[in-house]
Design a protein around this motif. Structure first.
Motif, PDB file in Angstrom:
ATOM      1  N   TYR A  19       0.828  -1.202   0.000  1.00  0.00           N
ATOM      2  CA  TYR A  19       0.000   0.000   0.000  1.00  0.00           C
ATOM      3  C   TYR A  19       0.864   1.254   0.000  1.00  0.00           C
ATOM      4  CZ  TYR A  19      -4.065   2.916   1.134  1.00  0.00           C
ATOM      5  OH  TYR A  19      -5.069   3.861   1.097  1.00  0.00           O
ATOM      6  N   VAL A  20       1.912   1.243   0.816  1.00  0.00           N
ATOM      7  CA  VAL A  20       2.824   2.389   0.891  1.00  0.00           C
ATOM      8  C   VAL A  20       3.533   2.596  -0.448  1.00  0.00           C
ATOM      9  CG1 VAL A  20       4.944   3.250   1.951  1.00  0.00           C
ATOM     10  CG2 VAL A  20       3.160   2.234   3.383  1.00  0.00           C
ATOM     11  N   ARG A  21       4.004   1.509  -1.050  1.00  0.00           N
ATOM     12  CA  ARG A  21       4.706   1.599  -2.331  1.00  0.00           C
ATOM     13  C   ARG A  21       3.798   2.108  -3.451  1.00  0.00           C
ATOM     14  NH1 ARG A  21       8.087  -4.136  -2.308  1.00  0.00           N
ATOM     15  NH2 ARG A  21       9.816  -3.433  -0.950  1.00  0.00           N
ATOM     16  N   SER A  22       2.505   1.869  -3.336  1.00  0.00           N
ATOM     17  CA  SER A  22       1.581   2.277  -4.393  1.00  0.00           C
ATOM     18  C   SER A  22       1.252   3.762  -4.334  1.00  0.00           C
ATOM     19  CB  SER A  22       0.283   1.465  -4.288  1.00  0.00           C
ATOM     20  OG  SER A  22      -0.426   1.784  -3.096  1.00  0.00           O
ATOM     21  N   ALA A  23       1.657   4.449  -3.276  1.00  0.00           N
ATOM     22  CA  ALA A  23       1.411   5.894  -3.136  1.00  0.00           C
ATOM     23  C   ALA A  23       2.691   6.572  -2.661  1.00  0.00           C
ATOM     24  CB  ALA A  23       0.263   6.143  -2.154  1.00  0.00           C
ATOM     25  N   PRO A  24       3.733   6.594  -3.491  1.00  0.00           N
ATOM     26  CA  PRO A  24       5.032   7.115  -3.058  1.00  0.00           C
ATOM     27  C   PRO A  24       5.010   8.587  -2.674  1.00  0.00           C
ATOM     28  CG  PRO A  24       4.983   6.800  -5.446  1.00  0.00           C
ATOM     29  CD  PRO A  24       3.761   6.148  -4.892  1.00  0.00           C
ATOM     30  N   GLY A  25       4.247   9.394  -3.395  1.00  0.00           N
ATOM     31  CA  GLY A  25       4.183  10.815  -3.086  1.00  0.00           C
ATOM     32  C   GLY A  25       3.583  11.079  -1.717  1.00  0.00           C
ATOM     33  N   THR A  26       2.527  10.368  -1.412  1.00  0.00           N
ATOM     34  CA  THR A  26       1.851  10.533  -0.126  1.00  0.00           C
ATOM     35  C   THR A  26       2.780  10.232   1.036  1.00  0.00           C
ATOM     36  OG1 THR A  26      -0.347  10.020  -1.026  1.00  0.00           O
ATOM     37  CG2 THR A  26      -0.011   9.642   1.337  1.00  0.00           C
ATOM     38  N   TYR A  27       3.477   9.101   0.948  1.00  0.00           N
ATOM     39  CA  TYR A  27       4.282   8.682   2.091  1.00  0.00           C
ATOM     40  C   TYR A  27       5.636   9.383   2.143  1.00  0.00           C
ATOM     41  CZ  TYR A  27       0.556   5.508   3.103  1.00  0.00           C
ATOM     42  OH  TYR A  27      -0.691   5.010   3.424  1.00  0.00           O
ATOM     43  N   ILE A  32       8.566  13.589   5.264  1.00  0.00           N
ATOM     44  CA  ILE A  32       9.081  14.952   5.432  1.00  0.00           C
ATOM     45  C   ILE A  32       8.406  15.625   6.625  1.00  0.00           C
ATOM     46  CG2 ILE A  32       9.172  17.249   4.390  1.00  0.00           C
ATOM     47  CD1 ILE A  32       9.422  15.833   1.660  1.00  0.00           C
ATOM     48  N   LEU A  33       7.093  15.453   6.737  1.00  0.00           N
ATOM     49  CA  LEU A  33       6.362  16.049   7.858  1.00  0.00           C
ATOM     50  C   LEU A  33       6.842  15.488   9.193  1.00  0.00           C
ATOM     51  CD1 LEU A  33       2.688  16.109   6.472  1.00  0.00           C
ATOM     52  CD2 LEU A  33       4.221  18.066   6.793  1.00  0.00           C
ATOM     53  N   LEU A  34       7.138  14.194   9.219  1.00  0.00           N
ATOM     54  CA  LEU A  34       7.623  13.578  10.450  1.00  0.00           C
ATOM     55  C   LEU A  34       8.961  14.170  10.856  1.00  0.00           C
ATOM     56  CD1 LEU A  34       7.626  11.516  12.723  1.00  0.00           C
ATOM     57  CD2 LEU A  34       8.553   9.833  11.106  1.00  0.00           C
ATOM     58  N   TYR A  89      -3.726  10.740   5.883  1.00  0.00           N
ATOM     59  CA  TYR A  89      -3.094  10.600   4.565  1.00  0.00           C
ATOM     60  C   TYR A  89      -3.348   9.216   3.974  1.00  0.00           C
ATOM     61  CZ  TYR A  89      -0.479  14.983   4.227  1.00  0.00           C
ATOM     62  OH  TYR A  89      -0.128  16.298   4.091  1.00  0.00           O
ATOM     63  N   SER A  90      -3.346   8.203   4.828  1.00  0.00           N
ATOM     64  CA  SER A  90      -3.585   6.843   4.358  1.00  0.00           C
ATOM     65  C   SER A  90      -5.024   6.642   3.913  1.00  0.00           C
ATOM     66  CB  SER A  90      -3.231   5.837   5.460  1.00  0.00           C
ATOM     67  OG  SER A  90      -1.859   5.916   5.796  1.00  0.00           O
ATOM     68  N   LEU A  91      -5.939   7.359   4.563  1.00  0.00           N
ATOM     69  CA  LEU A  91      -7.352   7.218   4.230  1.00  0.00           C
ATOM     70  C   LEU A  91      -7.771   8.044   3.019  1.00  0.00           C
ATOM     71  CD1 LEU A  91      -9.043   7.305   7.767  1.00  0.00           C
ATOM     72  CD2 LEU A  91      -8.789   5.331   6.248  1.00  0.00           C
ATOM     73  N   PHE A  92      -7.101   9.170   2.779  1.00  0.00           N
ATOM     74  CA  PHE A  92      -7.553  10.081   1.722  1.00  0.00           C
ATOM     75  C   PHE A  92      -6.506  10.317   0.631  1.00  0.00           C
ATOM     76  CE2 PHE A  92      -9.959  11.243   5.580  1.00  0.00           C
ATOM     77  CZ  PHE A  92     -11.237  10.945   5.116  1.00  0.00           C
ATOM     78  N   PRO A  95      -5.338   6.770  -1.320  1.00  0.00           N
ATOM     79  CA  PRO A  95      -6.268   6.238  -2.323  1.00  0.00           C
ATOM     80  C   PRO A  95      -6.362   7.102  -3.573  1.00  0.00           C
ATOM     81  CG  PRO A  95      -7.246   6.120  -0.140  1.00  0.00           C
ATOM     82  CD  PRO A  95      -5.992   6.923   0.002  1.00  0.00           C
ATOM     83  N   VAL A  96      -6.309   8.422  -3.390  1.00  0.00           N
ATOM     84  CA  VAL A  96      -6.363   9.314  -4.550  1.00  0.00           C
ATOM     85  C   VAL A  96      -5.121   9.133  -5.426  1.00  0.00           C
ATOM     86  CG1 VAL A  96      -6.364  11.725  -5.306  1.00  0.00           C
ATOM     87  CG2 VAL A  96      -7.856  11.008  -3.433  1.00  0.00           C
ATOM     88  N   GLU A  97      -3.950   9.050  -4.807  1.00  0.00           N
ATOM     89  CA  GLU A  97      -2.724   8.878  -5.591  1.00  0.00           C
ATOM     90  C   GLU A  97      -2.700   7.527  -6.293  1.00  0.00           C
ATOM     91  OE1 GLU A  97       2.159   9.160  -5.239  1.00  0.00           O
ATOM     92  OE2 GLU A  97       0.930   9.242  -3.416  1.00  0.00           O
ATOM     93  N   ARG A  98      -3.131   6.493  -5.632  1.00  0.00           N
ATOM     94  CA  ARG A  98      -3.173   5.165  -6.245  1.00  0.00           C
ATOM     95  C   ARG A  98      -4.134   5.142  -7.424  1.00  0.00           C
ATOM     96  NH1 ARG A  98      -4.883   0.837  -2.269  1.00  0.00           N
ATOM     97  NH2 ARG A  98      -3.860  -0.592  -3.720  1.00  0.00           N
ATOM     98  N   TRP A  99      -5.213   5.880  -7.302  1.00  0.00           N
ATOM     99  CA  TRP A  99      -6.262   5.897  -8.319  1.00  0.00           C
ATOM    100  C   TRP A  99      -5.901   6.775  -9.519  1.00  0.00           C
ATOM    101  CZ3 TRP A  99     -10.779   9.700  -7.829  1.00  0.00           C
ATOM    102  CH2 TRP A  99     -11.716   9.511  -8.860  1.00  0.00           C
ATOM    103  N   LEU A 100      -5.501   7.999  -9.254  1.00  0.00           N
ATOM    104  CA  LEU A 100      -5.229   8.963 -10.316  1.00  0.00           C
ATOM    105  C   LEU A 100      -3.803   8.918 -10.832  1.00  0.00           C
ATOM    106  CD1 LEU A 100      -7.092  12.165  -9.014  1.00  0.00           C
ATOM    107  CD2 LEU A 100      -7.923  10.422 -10.615  1.00  0.00           C
ATOM    108  N   GLY A 101      -2.893   8.351 -10.036  1.00  0.00           N
ATOM    109  CA  GLY A 101      -1.485   8.432 -10.370  1.00  0.00           C
ATOM    110  C   GLY A 101      -0.870   9.627  -9.658  1.00  0.00           C
TER     111      GLY A 101
END
Length: 228
Positions: A19-27, A32-34, A89-92, A95-101
């Motif tokens: 799941y993390v790998r499928s949304a690289p930008g999000t994580y 960075i925030l952490l 971020y994981s909930l919203f 999923p958007v990044e995985r879906w739209l790219g």
């Protein structure tokens, strides 16, 4: 053979990693925030206040260096804990990044963050110019990631299958819309604007399938965990 509990934990770990790998930008953003949150926690309170002001998207900073503050304001959290953003971020976002790219997801983030910032600060400028707000409002600290989050929540509507999408969209409008009544400030308007901008990003979703059923997904995950 390994114990069933161990196999389930391994399956869960593999699922989370995928799941993390499928949304690289999000994580990457979350990482960075952490790091920045840990850094900010070590700041002296006086220095921290001035640091936040310097990275805020308020009228003063936007008028001096808009590109810098629009970027930097999205990389810091003004107090609080980091872990709620991991969940949000994981909930919203994810999923958007995985879906739209990643590219289209980032475009939604930029549209929501920049659009909501400028519209809300335009209201601040109008109020100051007409004497209904003090000039000091041009220096009010404003950093964080909530406008982009509201935009991602908005565009996610088009991924969710009917009838769940209608309940979801209604809940978002109610949640952000209620804050506009009563004692509101520019951030309330900014959040509602970001939500509308996210909903307005519908053209970015046309080439993507939009049939995610949250209940079916939960059942699928549960079935997979039980079978291992």
């Amino acid at each position: 053979m390994s114990h069933p509990v161990v196999r389930r934990l391994q399956t869960l770990a593999e699922t989370v990693l995928a799941y993390v790998r499928s949304a690289p930008g999000t994580y990457a953003w979350l990482a960075i925030l952490l790091v920045n949150t840990i850094i900010m926690d070590h700041f002296d309170p006086r220095f921290r206040y001035h640091f936040v002001l310097h990275h805020s998207t308020n009228l003063r900073e936007l008028s001096h260096d808009p590109i810098r503050v629009l970027i930097s304001s999205a990389l810091w959290l003004d107090g609080g804990h980091w872990w709620p953003y991991l969940i949000l971020y994981s909930l919203f976002h994810a999923p958007v990044e995985r879906w739209l790219g990643s590219a289209r997801w980032l475009l939604v983030v930029v549209i929501s963050h920049v659009g909501a910032t400028y519209l809300s600060q335009s209201v601040v400028y109008f109020n100051i110019s007409h004497g209904s707000a003090p000039a000091s409002d041009a220096f009010v600290p404003d950093i964080g990631v909530s406008y982009a989050l509201a935009g991602a929540e908005g565009v996610l509507t088009y991924l969710i299958a009917a009838p769940w999408r209608y309940f979801y969209a209604a809940a978002l409008v109610l949640y952000y819309g209620m804050s506009l009544f009563g004692d509101t400030d520019f951030t309330d308007l900014g959040h509602f604007t970001a939500l509308l901008l996210g909903l307005a990003c519908y053209p970015l979703t046309r080439a993507r399938a939009s049939s995610w059923d949250p209940m079916l997904s939960l059942r699928s995950v549960w079935t997979r965990l039980r079978s291992n």
